[in-house]
Design an enzyme around this catalytic site. Structure first.
Site, PDB file in Angstrom:
ATOM      1  NE  ARG A  43      -2.909  -1.398   3.423  1.00  0.00           N
ATOM      2  CZ  ARG A  43      -3.748  -1.408   4.427  1.00  0.00           C
ATOM      3  NH1 ARG A  43      -4.763  -0.563   4.443  1.00  0.00           N
ATOM      4  NH2 ARG A  43      -3.600  -2.247   5.423  1.00  0.00           N
ATOM      5  CG  ASN A  98      14.663 -11.387   2.650  1.00  0.00           C
ATOM      6  OD1 ASN A  98      14.354 -10.987   3.771  1.00  0.00           O
ATOM      7  ND2 ASN A  98      13.765 -11.724   1.743  1.00  0.00           N
ATOM      8  CE  LYS A 137       4.560 -17.078   0.733  1.00  0.00           C
ATOM      9  NZ  LYS A 137       3.357 -16.261   0.744  1.00  0.00           N
TER      10      LYS A 137
END
Ligand code: NAP
Length: 304
Positions: free
Chosen positions: A132, A201, A183
């Site tokens: 968003r 990451n 996942k």
């Protein structure tokens, strides 16, 4: 044409709603309350930002209190909001209602299905990325794939062709639980460590032993849970994902950085609860959970 009710006009909900509306599908958004509905109306609709430009979609919206029956519901809220959100809508669900559950992790899907024994719950696991940029303005950040499946019924629903028309890349699978477990394991191996080391990451490449130990424990967990396919080569895939997404911040890191509640409850807590149920020690995974809980608590964030 059956209307698509979309609950949760955040990142993924907006990504689905705008593409369905663009394909000429009847879509109705369900917002949290009348204040959010008024804010949405003032914004004049949803805006989807893509590489080719941005477009606005004035999709009709309502709150859970509307009375029209719901035949197809896309549940696009966070996992910790899912059960309460469907409870508020249960009376509006038609006897043949189908739900598509977009939540990450495991646990919330069972809680929703248990509340709605008459409805078909189709589970989804998505590698699409959206965020968003502002209220009701969503950026389509990463093309990916959405796997859909129903552990209780392997037959695909007829509306999958609509997703093709809407350009929503997807595949029906009879192994959706394998996808969700895989996942979950990837998320447990990467996300909490990125929060604790406060890194992207790729920063986890500096902590190879910690990642390897967690992958070994997560593999044990998947095997004892009857998920051998999800366990296959987990460590190599975790390393591959870390490298491929090296410059990204994990969703959990982003949540913590923005002082938002994380989805630890359906990820690490769920993994540790399953381990305990199987009387599996997994000391590093459980230590990771304790460290993460302490970290969240210290920042005034919910620990579950
Ligand atoms: P998000 O941007 O936070 O959107 C969630 C939306 O749900 C918010 O707009 C929120 O409303 C709304 N909501 C919550 N409770 C509601 C209720 N009772 N009634 C109506 N609306 C309600 O979350 P997201 O990123 O789309 O994630 C949704 C799920 O998809 C998560 O489980 C996430 O892990 C998974 N996922 C996300 C992505 C991604 O790229 N974003 C990718 C893969 C998977 P307010 O705006 O009023 O707070």
């Amino acid at each position: 044409m059956t209307a698509w009710h979309v609950l949760g006009v955040g990142s993924l909900g907006s990504l689905w709603a705008t593409r369905l509306a663009r394909a000429g599908q009847p879509v109705r958004l369900i917002l949290r309350d009348s204040a959010r509905l008024a804010a949405y109306r003032a914004a004049g609709g949803l805006t989807l930002v893509e590489p080719g430009g941005s477009s606005a979609y004035p999709i009709p919206a309502e709150t859970a209190n509307a009375t029209t029956p719901i035949h197809r519901l896309l549940l696009a809220c966070k996992a910790y909001d899912a059960e309460e959100a469907v409870a508020a809508l249960a009376a509006r669900l038609a006897p043949d209602a189908e739900l598509i559950l977009l939540q990450n992790g495991l646990g919330s899907q069972d809680a929703v299905a248990a509340r709605l024994p008459r409805s078909r719950c189709i589970l989804a696991s998505s590698t699409e990325g959206a965020f968003r940029e502002a209220d009701f303005r969503v950026v389509f950040a990463g093309h990916g794939y959405t796997w859909l499946g129903d552990p209780r019924d392997p037959s695909p629903p007829p509306w999958l062709t609509v997703l093709d028309e809407a350009g929503i890349a997807h595949e029906w699978t009879t192994d959706i639980l394998t996808r969700l477990w895989r996942k979950l394991a990837l998320n447990c191996a990467i996300n909490p460590l990125t929060v604790l080391h406060d890194c992207r990451n790729g920063g986890l490449l500096e902590h190879p032993a910690e990642v390897a130990t967690l992958c070994a424990e997560l593999t044990e967990l998947l095997l004892i849970s009857g998920q051998p396919a999800a366990a296959e080569d987990l460590h190599s895939e975790v390393l591959r994902v870390i490298q491929a997404t090296a410059s990204n911040y994990s969703s959990m890191h982003q949540d913590v950085a923005r002082q938002r509640r994380t989805e630890i409850g359906v990820l690490l807590d769920q993994a540790c609860a399953v381990a305990t149920r199987h009387r599996l020690g997994l000391p590093h995974l459980k230590a990771l959970q304790r460290r993460l809980v302490a970290h969240l608590t210290a920042r005034g964030l919910p620990s579950h």
